[in-house]
Write an enzyme that holds these catalytic residues in place. Structure first.
Site, PDB file in Angstrom:
ATOM      1  N   HIS A 214      15.221  22.211  13.743  1.00 48.94           N
ATOM      2  CA  HIS A 214      13.874  21.939  13.439  1.00 48.94           C
ATOM      3  C   HIS A 214      13.339  22.842  14.532  1.00 48.94           C
ATOM      4  O   HIS A 214      11.998  22.538  14.634  1.00 48.94           O
ATOM      5  CB  HIS A 214      13.695  20.487  13.519  1.00 48.94           C
ATOM      6  CG  HIS A 214      13.823  19.826  12.369  1.00 48.94           C
ATOM      7  ND1 HIS A 214      13.032  19.751  11.426  1.00 48.94           N
ATOM      8  CD2 HIS A 214      14.960  18.875  11.940  1.00 48.94           C
ATOM      9  CE1 HIS A 214      13.575  18.926  10.161  1.00 48.94           C
ATOM     10  NE2 HIS A 214      14.519  18.238  10.731  1.00 48.94           N
TER      11      HIS A 214
ATOM     12  N   LYS B  84      -2.216  19.143  14.999  1.00 48.77           N
ATOM     13  CA  LYS B  84      -0.938  19.305  15.668  1.00 48.77           C
ATOM     14  C   LYS B  84      -0.881  18.443  16.702  1.00 48.77           C
ATOM     15  O   LYS B  84      -1.696  18.318  17.374  1.00 48.77           O
ATOM     16  CB  LYS B  84      -0.898  20.912  15.879  1.00 48.77           C
ATOM     17  CG  LYS B  84      -1.198  21.862  14.816  1.00 48.77           C
ATOM     18  CD  LYS B  84       0.088  22.161  14.032  1.00 48.77           C
ATOM     19  CE  LYS B  84       0.032  22.919  12.976  1.00 48.77           C
ATOM     20  NZ  LYS B  84       1.075  23.094  12.021  1.00 48.77           N
ATOM     21  N   ARG B  85       0.428  18.457  16.930  1.00 51.48           N
ATOM     22  CA  ARG B  85       0.891  17.753  18.293  1.00 51.48           C
ATOM     23  C   ARG B  85       0.313  18.780  19.471  1.00 51.48           C
ATOM     24  O   ARG B  85       0.395  19.811  19.114  1.00 51.48           O
ATOM     25  CB  ARG B  85       2.271  17.468  18.584  1.00 51.48           C
ATOM     26  CG  ARG B  85       2.891  16.452  17.660  1.00 51.48           C
ATOM     27  CD  ARG B  85       4.466  16.269  17.668  1.00 51.48           C
ATOM     28  NE  ARG B  85       4.847  17.146  16.978  1.00 51.48           N
ATOM     29  CZ  ARG B  85       5.598  18.469  17.067  1.00 51.48           C
ATOM     30  NH1 ARG B  85       5.633  18.452  18.377  1.00 51.48           N
ATOM     31  NH2 ARG B  85       6.060  19.176  16.264  1.00 51.48           N
TER      32      ARG B  85
ATOM     33  N   LYS C 102       1.470  25.821  19.785  1.00 56.34           N
ATOM     34  CA  LYS C 102       0.656  25.462  18.571  1.00 56.34           C
ATOM     35  C   LYS C 102      -0.858  26.051  18.881  1.00 56.34           C
ATOM     36  O   LYS C 102      -1.698  26.047  17.977  1.00 56.34           O
ATOM     37  CB  LYS C 102       0.462  24.205  18.302  1.00 56.34           C
ATOM     38  CG  LYS C 102       2.120  23.560  17.886  1.00 56.34           C
ATOM     39  CD  LYS C 102       2.061  22.076  17.441  1.00 56.34           C
ATOM     40  CE  LYS C 102       3.227  21.427  17.026  1.00 56.34           C
ATOM     41  NZ  LYS C 102       3.597  21.988  15.727  1.00 56.34           N
TER      42      LYS C 102
END
Length: 839
Positions: free
Chosen positions: A363, A554-555, A560
Site C-alpha cells: 500500500h 486527504k490525511r 499529499k
C-alpha cells in the site's frame, strides 16, 4: 437558491434504495416496539433518540440473523474455499442505513419510522461498521483487533489539532455478537527449547483472544458474511503467586496490561514506529486468526469441534489469506511455527503450503512507512518466530546465491534482515518471500513496486507481481450518500448498474441531452445547498452555494501536498478580488496523524482561513474551511456536494487513492497529477476531461537526478515569493511571527515532494478550472463524461480480480435462498461465494 428536498420527499422519489417486499411495514413496527420494550426496557415516555436508534438497529439486525445463519450453513455444507482478509484496521462508516439498502428494507423502514412518529434524524444517530471491500466481498472473512478506542476524534482549538479519545463502544454496539466459546490463547515472551522431537516455545505469557462477530450483508443476495474482531482478555489464573502473598489488588490491576493489546488503534499509517505494543497487536491478530482458520479447516460441519482433516496437503485449496499491507506479516512465521512445531510437518512441505496460502498487498512506496522491526524486540517478544525468520532468510539467501554467485550486494539488498546500528527485519521482504502473489493497488503504483521498490524480487519472480486497482462500493458511495443522483441515473439506464457499475458507460448517450444536463446540475446544487447549511450550522461560516466547492480530502502528509493548495489559496487572496462574484472557492482539508509537520500544516491552513474569511475586501468570493474530525459520515455529506476534487500528490508517491473515485462517481471534476489511480481515471474518461497538471514520474526522477532547488522557483515566481514571504513574516500569525518557521524551512531545504516545482502549473490549471466553471453547461457535460467513465472503479470489479487471479476462486451466480424458503431453492443472481464462517 433551490430548496433542499425534505426527508419525506426523498422517500417518495427514491425507488432504488430498497423495495418494500415480504418484510411488511407492520412487521417492522412490531419489531421496533418489541425491542424498545424488551431489549431496551423503555417506553415512549422515557426513550431517548439513542434508544430509538438501538430499537431500529435491533429490528433490522433481526432480518440479518436468519440470512447470516443460512449463509454459514451453506458454507459448511458445500465446503468451498474460504478467503480471509487480514487487516489491522478498517474504517467502516455507519451500518444501519447501509444494511437497510443491502437487504432491500430501506423504504419499508422509512415508512415504519414515519408511522411510529420517531423524531427526525434518529436513523443516523450513531456510528457502526462497513467498508468498501467488505461490502463487495460480502462473502469473506475479515480479521482485526476490536479496538476499544478507534482513530482519535480530531478537535480544532485556536487552529491547532487536539486529539480526543474515540470511545466508540461506550454505548454498546448493536451489530456485534461476542463468541466466548471460541476464545483462544495467544502467547508472548518465553524461551525456546530444542530437542530431538523439535522446537518448543515455553514459559510464555498468555493473553486470551475473544472474538466478536459482525454481520456483513451482500447487496440483495441473502448472503451475510462475517467480520471477526479480536478483543484481548487476561486469563483467570493470572499470577497466582501474587494472589497467594496477598497482593490480590495488584494482580487484578495487572490484567489491564494484557488487555491493553486491543485498547487503542495506532493512528499513524505513514510513519513506522517500532513500538512493542504495536507488534503485540499485530501478532495477537494473526495468532488468534490462524488458530481459528486451522480449527475451521479441520472441522467437518457447522458448529463441529471434531477434527476431521488432519492432513494439510489441501490447505491452500481450502484457504486463502490476504495480507493487507505488512501489518499482519507475522502470520507467515506463525503458520510455519504451527505446521513445523505443532503439526510436525517437514520444513519444505510446510513452506510450500505457506507460500501457496498467503498473498500480499502493498500500500505504500514511502520508505519511512515500511515496517522494519528491531531484531532485539522480536527476540524478546516472539523468540521462536525470530528463529523461523532467520531460517526462512538463510534458505532464501542460499537460493539467491546459487542464481547470482558472488553478488554480495544483491544478497544484502534482498535479505530479510537489515544490518546496521540496529539489526531490523524488513517485513515487506518477508511478505514477498512468503507469498505466492504480490500486488499494488493502481497500475502506476504496481509498476513502481516492480521496477523500483522491489526490483530485485520482481526480476527473480516476475510472475508473482500483479496489479489490482482499488475500487469503491457504489452502495455506500452513491445509493446511500447521493440518492438524488442515483435515482437520476436509474431513470436513464435502469437499476442494474448498482450491481454492475460498468453499465454507467450508457450515460455517454445523454452527454448532449439538455434535460439530463439540467437535472444533473440541479442534483449537485441541491447537495451543495444542504452542505452549505451544514457548514453554517457547524462552523458558523456562511458560504454561497453557487460558488465552486473545491475540496481537498486527504490525511495530512507532505506528499499529499496540502501546502501547495494552501499556497494557491494565498495567491488567490492576494489577487483580490480573487474571482468573479459567485465563483469563490470554499475549501476543505481534513485529517491527521500526530507528527509535528502535519500539525503545523493544519495550523497554517486555519491561520490562512482566519485572515481570508474575515477580510471584508474578499467577502463571499473566497472562504476557507478546515473540516474537523473528517470521517466516513462526514464524507457522505462532503463528497456529493463537491465540484472540484484535489488529487495533487507528487507523481509516484500516492499508491492509489479511493477518494478520487468517490468524487468522480458523485459528479466532481478532478484537478490532479498523474499519480495513483488518477492515471487510470484519465484513461477511462479521457485526459481532456480531467484537469491534469505538473510533473510526471519520469520528470520527478529527472529532477531528483539533477537536484531539486526550491530557491530557483522562489526567485523566479513573484506570486510564489509573495505567498511564502507572508507565511515567513507572520502575516498569518501576527502574535507569533516565527510560528511557521519550520514549514518554510522544510519547503526550502527538506521538501522531498517538490511543492514549488509544481506550483506554477497548478495555479495555471486552477485558472482553467475557473474559466470552465463559469460555463455551467460545459462543466456539467464534463461531469457526465466522468460519471460515465467511473464504472471501472467499483470494488466489485476489484474483488472479482482478486478472486480469479490471486485466490483462485471463480465467481458464482448462485443466490442463497432467504430464510423463509427451502435451502435447495437457490436461484441465479449476481453474488459470488468465497466464504468465511462465523463459527
Amino acid at each position: 437558491m433551490s430548496r433542499p428536498l425534505s426527508d419525506q420527499e426523498r422517500r417518495k422519489q427514491i425507488s432504488i434504495r430498497g423495495i418494500v417486499g415480504a418484510e411488511s411495514v407492520a412487521e417492522l413496527k412490531r419489531g421496533f416496539n418489541r425491542h424498545l420494550h424488551f431489549t431496551l426496557v423503555k417506553d415512549r415516555n422515557v426513550a431517548t433518540p439513542r434508544d430509538y436508534y438501538f430499537a431500529l438497529a435491533h429490528t433490522v439486525r433481526d432480518h440479518l440473523v436468519g440470512r447470516w445463519i443460512r449463509t454459514q450453513q451453506y458454507y459448511y455444507e458445500k465446503d468451498p474455499k474460504r478467503i480471509y482478509y487480514l487487516s489491522l484496521e478498517f474504517y467502516m462508516g455507519r451500518t444501519l442505513q447501509n444494511t437497510m439498502i443491502n437487504l432491500g428494507l430501506q423504504n419499508a423502514c422509512d415508512e415504519a419510522v414515519y408511522q411510529v412518529s420517531i423524531p427526525p434524524g434518529v436513523r443516523t444517530a450513531l456510528g457502526g461498521i462497513q467498508a468498501c471491500f467488505l461490502d463487495s466481498m460480502a462473502t469473506l472473512g475479515h480479521l482485526q483487533p476490536r479496538y476499544e478506542y478507534g482513530i482519535f476524534n480530531q478537535k480544532i482549538r485556536d487552529g491547532w489539532q487536539v486529539e480526543e479519545a474515540d470511545d466508540w463502544l461506550r454505548h454498546g454496539n448493536p451489530w456485534e455478537k461476542a463468541r466466548p466459546e471460541y476464545m483462544l490463547p495467544v502467547h508472548f515472551y518465553g524461551r525456546v527449547e530444542h530437542s530431538a522431537s523439535g522446537a518448543k516455545w515455553i514459559d510464555t505469557q498468555v493473553v486470551l483472544a475473544l472474538p466478536y462477530d459482525t454481520p456483513v450483508p451482500g447487496y440483495m443476495n441473502n448472503t451475510v458474511n462475517t467480520m471477526r474482531l479480536w478483543s484481548a482478555r487476561a486469563p483467570n489464573d493470572f499470577n497466582l503467586r501474587d494472589f497467594n502473598v496477598g497482593d490480590y489488588i495488584q494482580a487484578v490491576l495487572d490484567r489491564n496490561l494484557a488487555e491493553n493489546i486491543s485498547r487503542v488503534l495506532y493512528p499513524n499509517d505513514n510513519f513506522f514506529e517500532g513500538k512493542e505494543l504495536r507488534l503485540k497487536q499485530e501478532y495477537f491478530v494473526v495468532a488468534a486468526t490462524l488458530q481459528d482458520i486451522i480449527r475451521r479447516f479441520k472441522a467437518s460441519k457447522f458448529g463441529s469441534t471434531d477434527s476431521v482433516r488432519t492432513v494439510f496437503d489441501s490447505f491452500p485449496d481450502q484457504v486463502a489469506i490476504q495480507l493487507n499491507d505488512t501489518h499482519p506479516a507475522m502470520a507467515i512465521p506463525e503458520l510455519m511455527r504451527i505446521f513445523v512445531d505443532i503439526e510436525k510437518l517437514p520444513w519444505d512441505k510446510a513452506w510450500d503450503i505457506t507460500k501457496r496460502t498467503f498473498a500480499y498487498t502493498n500500500h505504500t512506496v514511502l520508505p519511512e512507512a515500511l515496517e522494519r522491526w528491531p531484531v532485539d524486540l522480536v527476540e524478546k517478544l516472539l523468540p521462536r518466530h525470530l528463529q523461523i525468520i532467520y531460517e526462512i532468510n538463510q534458505r532464501h539467501l542460499d537460493h539467491i546465491a546459487s542464481l547470482f554467485p558472488n553478488d554480495v550486494d544483491r544478497l544484502r539488498r534482498m535479505s530479510l534482515i537489515e544490518e546496521g546500528d540496529t539489526k531490523r527485519i524488513n517485513m515487506a521482504h518477508l511478505c514477498i518471500v512468503g507469498s505466492h502473489a504480490v500486488n499494488g493497488v493502481a497500475k502506476i503504483h504496481s509498476e513502481i513496486v516492480k521496477t523500483q521498490v522491489f526490483e530485485d524480487f520482481a526480476e527473480l519472480e516476475p510472475e508473482k507481481f500483479q496489479n489490482k486497482t482499488n475500487g469503491i462500493t457504489p452502495r455506500r458511495w452513491l445509493l446511500l450518500c447521493n440518492p438524488g443522483l442515483a435515482e437520476l441515473i436509474a431513470e436513464k439506464i435502469g437499476e442494474d448498474y448498482v450491481r454492475d457499475l460498468s453499465q454507467l458507460t450508457k450515460l455517454h448517450a445523454f452527454v448532449d441531452d439538455d434535460l439530463f444536463i439540467r437535472e444533473v446540475a440541479k442534483v449537485k446544487q441541491e447537495n451543495k445547498v444542504k452542505f452549505a447549511l451544514y457548514l453554517e450550522k457547524e462552523y458558523k461560516v456562511k458560504i454561497n452555494p453557487s460558488s465552486m466547492f473545491d475540496v481537498h480530502v486527504k490525511r495530512i502528509h507532505e506528499y499529499k501536498r496540502q501546502l501547495m493548495n494552501c499556497l494557491h489559496i494565498i495567491t488567490m487572496y492576494n489577487r483580490k478580488p480573487p474571482r468573479p462574484e459567485g465563483t469563490g472557492c470554499p475549501r476543505a482539508a481534513p485529517a491527521a496523524p500526530g507528527y509535528h509537520m502535519a500539525k503545523m500544516i493544519i495550523k497554517l491552513i486555519n491561520a490562512v482561513a482566519q485572515v481570508v474569511n474575515n477580510d471584508p475586501m474578499v467577502g463571499s468570493k473566497l472562504k476557507v474551511i478546515f473540516l474537523e474530525n473528517y470521517r466516513v459520515s462526514l464524507a457522505e455529506k462532503v463528497i456529493p456536494a463537491t465540484d472540484l476534487s484535489e488529487q495533487i500528490s507528487t507523481a509516484g508517491t500516492e499508491a492509489s487513492g479511493t477518494g478520487n473515485m468517490k468524487f468522480m462517481l458523485n459528479g466532481a471534476l478532478t484537478i490532479g497529477t498523474m499519480d495513483g489511480a488518477n492515471v487510470e481515471m484519465a484513461e477511462e474518461a479521457g485526459e481532456e476531461n480531467l484537469f491534469i497538471f505538473g510533473m510526471r514520474v519520469e520528470d520527478v526522477t529527472e529532477l531528483d537526478r539533477k537536484g531539486y532547488n526550491a530557491q530557483l522557483y522562489y526567485d523566479r515566481l513573484p506570486e510564489l515569493k509573495q505567498a511564502v514571504d507572508q507565511i515567513k513574516s507572520g502575516f498569518f500569525s501576527p502574535k507569533d511571527p516565527n510560528l511557521f518557521h519550520d514549514v518554510v524551512n522544510m519547503l526550502f531545504h527538506h521538501d522531498r515532494f517538490k511543492v514549488f516545482a509544481d506550483y506554477e502549473a497548478y495555479v495555471k490549471c486552477q485558472e482553467k478550472v475557473s474559466e470552465l466553471y463559469l460555463n455551467s453547461k460545459a462543466w456539467t457535460k464534463m461531469v457526465i463524461r466522468n460519471i460515465a467513465a467511473a464504472g471501472k472503479f467499483s470494488s466489485d470489479r476489484t474483488i472479482k480480480e482478486y478472486a480469479r487471479d490471486i485466490w483462485h476462486v471463480e465467481p458464482s451466480d448462485l443466490k442463497i435462498p432467504p430464510p423463509n424458503e427451502p435451502r435447495d431453492a437457490g436461484t441465479a443472481g449476481n453474488s459470488w461465494l468465497g466464504p468465511q464462517g462465523c463459527c
